[in-house]
Design an enzyme around this catalytic site. Structure first.
Site, PDB file in Angstrom:
ATOM      1  N   GLU A 109      15.565 -17.503 -11.441  1.00  0.00           N
ATOM      2  CA  GLU A 109      15.090 -16.163 -11.788  1.00  0.00           C
ATOM      3  C   GLU A 109      14.199 -16.197 -13.027  1.00  0.00           C
ATOM      4  O   GLU A 109      13.146 -15.558 -13.071  1.00  0.00           O
ATOM      5  CB  GLU A 109      16.297 -15.231 -11.997  1.00  0.00           C
ATOM      6  CG  GLU A 109      15.973 -13.840 -12.512  1.00  0.00           C
ATOM      7  CD  GLU A 109      14.980 -13.063 -11.640  1.00  0.00           C
ATOM      8  OE1 GLU A 109      14.693 -13.478 -10.508  1.00  0.00           O
ATOM      9  OE2 GLU A 109      14.472 -12.040 -12.127  1.00  0.00           O
ATOM     10  N   LYS A 168       5.065  -4.160  -6.253  1.00  0.00           N
ATOM     11  CA  LYS A 168       6.514  -4.051  -6.464  1.00  0.00           C
ATOM     12  C   LYS A 168       7.262  -4.084  -5.138  1.00  0.00           C
ATOM     13  O   LYS A 168       8.352  -4.633  -5.037  1.00  0.00           O
ATOM     14  CB  LYS A 168       6.786  -2.738  -7.204  1.00  0.00           C
ATOM     15  CG  LYS A 168       8.249  -2.490  -7.475  1.00  0.00           C
ATOM     16  CD  LYS A 168       8.561  -2.704  -8.928  1.00  0.00           C
ATOM     17  CE  LYS A 168      10.029  -2.662  -9.224  1.00  0.00           C
ATOM     18  NZ  LYS A 168      10.464  -3.908  -9.875  1.00  0.00           N
ATOM     19  N   GLU A 220       5.378 -14.948 -12.715  1.00  0.00           N
ATOM     20  CA  GLU A 220       4.712 -13.697 -12.336  1.00  0.00           C
ATOM     21  C   GLU A 220       4.216 -12.907 -13.536  1.00  0.00           C
ATOM     22  O   GLU A 220       3.215 -12.193 -13.427  1.00  0.00           O
ATOM     23  CB  GLU A 220       5.619 -12.819 -11.460  1.00  0.00           C
ATOM     24  CG  GLU A 220       6.852 -12.308 -12.167  1.00  0.00           C
ATOM     25  CD  GLU A 220       7.690 -11.364 -11.324  1.00  0.00           C
ATOM     26  OE1 GLU A 220       7.168 -10.746 -10.402  1.00  0.00           O
ATOM     27  OE2 GLU A 220       8.897 -11.249 -11.617  1.00  0.00           O
ATOM     28  N   CYS A 272       0.840  -1.193   0.000  1.00  0.00           N
ATOM     29  CA  CYS A 272       0.000   0.000   0.000  1.00  0.00           C
ATOM     30  C   CYS A 272       0.880   1.250   0.000  1.00  0.00           C
ATOM     31  O   CYS A 272       1.983   1.241   0.534  1.00  0.00           O
ATOM     32  CB  CYS A 272      -0.941   0.086   1.205  1.00  0.00           C
ATOM     33  SG  CYS A 272      -1.985  -1.347   1.416  1.00  0.00           S
ATOM     34  N   LYS A 315      10.177 -15.152 -13.403  1.00  0.00           N
ATOM     35  CA  LYS A 315       9.640 -14.236 -14.426  1.00  0.00           C
ATOM     36  C   LYS A 315       8.486 -14.899 -15.169  1.00  0.00           C
ATOM     37  O   LYS A 315       7.482 -14.272 -15.453  1.00  0.00           O
ATOM     38  CB  LYS A 315      10.734 -13.844 -15.444  1.00  0.00           C
ATOM     39  CG  LYS A 315      11.830 -12.942 -14.901  1.00  0.00           C
ATOM     40  CD  LYS A 315      11.377 -11.522 -14.839  1.00  0.00           C
ATOM     41  CE  LYS A 315      11.644 -10.769 -13.599  1.00  0.00           C
ATOM     42  NZ  LYS A 315      11.999 -11.192 -12.349  1.00  0.00           N
ATOM     43  N   TRP A 368      -2.956  -2.707  -1.551  1.00  0.00           N
ATOM     44  CA  TRP A 368      -2.667  -4.103  -1.864  1.00  0.00           C
ATOM     45  C   TRP A 368      -3.310  -4.888  -0.730  1.00  0.00           C
ATOM     46  O   TRP A 368      -2.868  -4.804   0.417  1.00  0.00           O
ATOM     47  CB  TRP A 368      -1.159  -4.354  -1.917  1.00  0.00           C
ATOM     48  CG  TRP A 368      -0.814  -5.754  -2.347  1.00  0.00           C
ATOM     49  CD1 TRP A 368      -0.683  -6.202  -3.622  1.00  0.00           C
ATOM     50  CD2 TRP A 368      -0.549  -6.870  -1.492  1.00  0.00           C
ATOM     51  NE1 TRP A 368      -0.367  -7.549  -3.613  1.00  0.00           N
ATOM     52  CE2 TRP A 368      -0.274  -7.976  -2.330  1.00  0.00           C
ATOM     53  CE3 TRP A 368      -0.530  -7.055  -0.120  1.00  0.00           C
ATOM     54  CZ2 TRP A 368       0.029  -9.241  -1.825  1.00  0.00           C
ATOM     55  CZ3 TRP A 368      -0.229  -8.320   0.392  1.00  0.00           C
ATOM     56  CH2 TRP A 368       0.049  -9.387  -0.466  1.00  0.00           C
ATOM     57  N   HIS A 401      16.098 -36.603  -9.387  1.00  0.00           N
ATOM     58  CA  HIS A 401      15.719 -37.059  -8.042  1.00  0.00           C
ATOM     59  C   HIS A 401      14.223 -36.902  -7.783  1.00  0.00           C
ATOM     60  O   HIS A 401      13.804 -36.866  -6.636  1.00  0.00           O
ATOM     61  CB  HIS A 401      16.536 -36.308  -6.984  1.00  0.00           C
ATOM     62  CG  HIS A 401      17.998 -36.632  -7.056  1.00  0.00           C
ATOM     63  ND1 HIS A 401      18.511 -37.831  -6.637  1.00  0.00           N
ATOM     64  CD2 HIS A 401      19.044 -35.928  -7.546  1.00  0.00           C
ATOM     65  CE1 HIS A 401      19.822 -37.862  -6.842  1.00  0.00           C
ATOM     66  NE2 HIS A 401      20.174 -36.711  -7.407  1.00  0.00           N
ATOM     67  N   ARG A 458       3.269   0.059  -5.161  1.00  0.00           N
ATOM     68  CA  ARG A 458       3.160  -0.560  -3.845  1.00  0.00           C
ATOM     69  C   ARG A 458       1.854  -1.357  -3.699  1.00  0.00           C
ATOM     70  O   ARG A 458       1.644  -2.018  -2.681  1.00  0.00           O
ATOM     71  CB  ARG A 458       3.200   0.514  -2.758  1.00  0.00           C
ATOM     72  CG  ARG A 458       4.413   1.411  -2.834  1.00  0.00           C
ATOM     73  CD  ARG A 458       4.346   2.474  -1.775  1.00  0.00           C
ATOM     74  NE  ARG A 458       4.532   1.891  -0.465  1.00  0.00           N
ATOM     75  CZ  ARG A 458       5.695   1.770   0.148  1.00  0.00           C
ATOM     76  NH1 ARG A 458       6.789   2.204  -0.422  1.00  0.00           N
ATOM     77  NH2 ARG A 458       5.776   1.221   1.333  1.00  0.00           N
ATOM     78  N   ASN A 486      -0.796   1.914   5.922  1.00  0.00           N
ATOM     79  CA  ASN A 486       0.030   0.893   5.271  1.00  0.00           C
ATOM     80  C   ASN A 486       0.642   0.046   6.369  1.00  0.00           C
ATOM     81  O   ASN A 486       1.278   0.593   7.282  1.00  0.00           O
ATOM     82  CB  ASN A 486       1.130   1.578   4.437  1.00  0.00           C
ATOM     83  CG  ASN A 486       2.195   0.598   3.984  1.00  0.00           C
ATOM     84  OD1 ASN A 486       1.897  -0.563   3.720  1.00  0.00           O
ATOM     85  ND2 ASN A 486       3.434   1.052   3.908  1.00  0.00           N
ATOM     86  N   GLY A 487       0.451  -1.277   6.287  1.00  0.00           N
ATOM     87  CA  GLY A 487       1.005  -2.161   7.311  1.00  0.00           C
ATOM     88  C   GLY A 487      -0.048  -3.159   7.733  1.00  0.00           C
ATOM     89  O   GLY A 487      -1.071  -3.329   7.055  1.00  0.00           O
TER      90      GLY A 487
END
Ligand code: M6R
Length: 579
Positions: free
Chosen positions: A460, A574, A467, A2, A464, A70, A483, A28, A96-97
């Protein structure tokens, strides 16, 4: 997560102006937004600000607070969007939190007659303050009582109808005051007002401020006044859209050569003394422990690989488990890697390391961020603002800092060759990826394998693909496939394999999956393997960058084929400022 922004001025402003600031914090969180004024107007909507701003009438005010959300507690609905309003309609809050003890607080407030309109944890704050004030407390006293009773994290802005003040208080979540020509802004970070001022005052934990259009005063949690320094922040230019690119992601992918050149120059010049201090700390420490999350964690794995290759003991762990699995002590150098410098898991790990006496260094993109301010020494990656939720150019620059650190400690490499290699990779790989993307658009799973330096980059690339392209992807050590995971390989399964140099073992893994019907896409810097993508011959460290760029391009162009919201993928933000 947020983002919050408040503004208080002498000359009234249109509430659409504050929405412009709020847009700069949408990274955010972007599932809903809202604004409240001291005249008592409240406007809220679900969805992006750009899409819904026209539903909000123009209105002049001198005091307003706003929020981009968010969701943590409660679904994405208009009711759960902030600001939240007190029972009597006179107090307004943005937060925010996470208020961890919101349930008992809510219960007590409900027992006292408060009716809640949302499912959020945040709404308890405004009812709590109203309750205390109606019991005779001043607003300051009510805020202090809340800070004393609340568990969890908060950066909150409170206004009261017809009161020419903004009340701001925080613990763990970031908050900063901006000094404007005609008053003040207060926001989650400096991006919200970096177009209008370079003067900022950063809140520390358990501080609150009372802000009018003329002045501001800071206090500690007991109400004692605190003198605060005014920082002159370096200009943090917000990224702007470029018509040549349809999305920020592809723009940022293409910015990598320039961002890399800028950083390498800085590491060898103005940031050279800080690099030397970092190296001295690493040399005098018993070991180096990296800590990071997501993409930054993958970069940290490259750091471990490079440092171990020159005999420096280094380890890394995902930040949320750092306190459980890493023994930080006085002999440890903890290196936190974070684009935003605000990731809560990393902030918590750094605070944990500090409490155990470790020295802390950080590698961040956002200057003045919480993690930078908690560090003994901090290196900036100078990638410029990254708007797309997916990290691309910041990953590359994080690796460059780590490669420079290793180089200063004895690694033989040639960093100056890397920006050209990135350029070559982009111009060679992009057309090929565009051609392949349509046949990958309906793929459900992709397995991504690599060994050595290609292992972290496999993870990585898988991140990508998940997401941005919404494809289930697993990035793993080539050696681990047999395995268990190989059971999932069948006719047509896509396996993306990264093979650096003379990595014959990964070549064997390719044979093994092909024997079971897999369709392999191979990426290598070695022509001996006749890969689908032959990248420039690498120098130590560079394959982690060039090979990942091929993966970045795949995730972008597959997502484009699918018509996905590339810059703002679903459920993500983000900057992840909750635990
Ligand atoms: O700001 P940070 O580097 O601390 O963020 C950590 C992760 O949330 C972040 O790297 C995330 O995984 C990426 N945006 C994914 O592309």
């Amino acid at each position: 997560m947020c983002g919050i922004v408040g503004r208080i001025t002498h000359v009234p402003f249109d509430i659409h102006d504050i929405l412009e600031s709020l847009k700069r914090l949408e990274y955010r969180g972007y599932d809903s937004f809202g604004i409240a004024t001291a005249e008592g107007d409240v406007f809220k909507a679900t969805g992006y600000i750009d899409v819904h701003a026209n539903e909000i009438p123009s209105r002049l005010t001198s005091v307003a607070i706003s929020h981009t959300r968010w969701a943590t507690h409660g679904k994405v609905t208009r009711e759960n969007a902030h600001p939240h309003v007190s029972q009597d309609g006179t107090f307004f809050i943005v937060h925010n939190g996470i208020i961890e003890n919101h349930a008992p607080l809510r219960k007590a407030l409900q027992a006292a007659g408060h009716t809640f309109l949302s499912q959020t944890d945040s709404e308890v704050i405004v009812h709590y303050i109203e309750g205390r004030v109606s019991d005779g407390a001043s607003i300051d006293e009510a805020i202090r009582a809340f800070m004393n009773e609340a568990r969890g994290t908060f950066a909150a802005l409170l206004i009261r109808r017809d009161d020419p003040h903004i009340y701001a208080f925080k613990r763990d979540s970031p908050l900063v005051l901006g000094i404007l020509d005609d008053g003040y802004a207060v926001a989650s970070d400096i991006y919200a007002f970096s177009d209008t001022t370079t003067k900022a005052v950063f809140f520390e934990d358990d501080e609150y401020a009372v802000i009018s259009a003329d002045s501001y005063a800071f206090f500690d949690a007991r109400g004692a006044p605190i003198g605060k320094e005014i920082a002159t922040v370096r200009w943090t230019e917000a990224a702007t859209r470029d018509e040549a690119y349809d999305h920020f992601m592809i723009k940022e992918i293409h910015e990598q050569p320039a961002a890399a050149r800028r950083l390498i120059l800085s590491l060898e010049n103005e940031q050279a003394p800080f690099m030397d201090q970092l190296v001295t700390l690493a040399r005098t420490a018993n070991r180096v422990l990296f800590v990071a999350a997501g993409t930054s964690y993958h970069a940290s794995l490259i750091g471990v690989y490079l440092l171990n290759s020159i005999g420096v003991e280094a380890h890394t762990l995902i930040a949320s488990e750092f306190h459980n699995y890493m023994l930080a002590d006085e002999g440890t150098l903890v290196v936190a890697i974070s684009q935003s410098g605000e990731t809560m898991d990393v902030v918590k790990a750094v605070k944990h390391a500090r409490s155990r006496g470790s020295k802390v260094a950080s590698i961040v993109n956002v200057p003045y961020s919480t993690i930078q301010r908690l560090s003994d020494i901090s290196i900036e990656i100078l990638a410029g603002q990254e708007i797309c939720v997916a990290s691309t150019k910041t990953y590359t620059n994080q690796i460059l800092v780590l490669a420079r650190m290793a180089q200063l400690m004895g690694l033989e490499t040639d960093l100056d060759a890397i920006p050209d290699q990135i350029e070559q990779t982009l111009s060679y790989a992009e057309p090929a990826v565009i051609a392949m993307a349509p046949e990958l658009r309906d793929v459900r799973d992709i397995y991504v394998i690599g060994r050595g330096i290609a292992y972290p980059l496999s993870r990585e690339v898988a991140l990508k693909l998940k997401e941005i392209s919404y494809i289930h992807a697993e990035g793993m050590m080539g050696g681990e496939l047999k395995h268990g995971t190989i059971a999932l390989i069948e006719d047509g399964t896509i396996v993306m394999s990264f093979i650096q140099n003379a990595d014959h073992d990964t070549m064997s893994n390719i044979e093994e999956v092909e024997a079971r019907g897999a369709r392999v896409i191979s990426i290598s810097d070695n022509s001996e393997f006749s890969p689908d993508f032959l990248l420039p011959a690498s120098v130590p460290g560079s394959f982690a960058i060039t090979a990942t760029i091929v993966g970045q391009l795949f995730s972008y162009y597959i997502a484009r084929e699918k018509g996905l919201p590339i810059d703002k993928p679903r459920n993500l933000a983000k900057s992840v400022t909750v635990k």
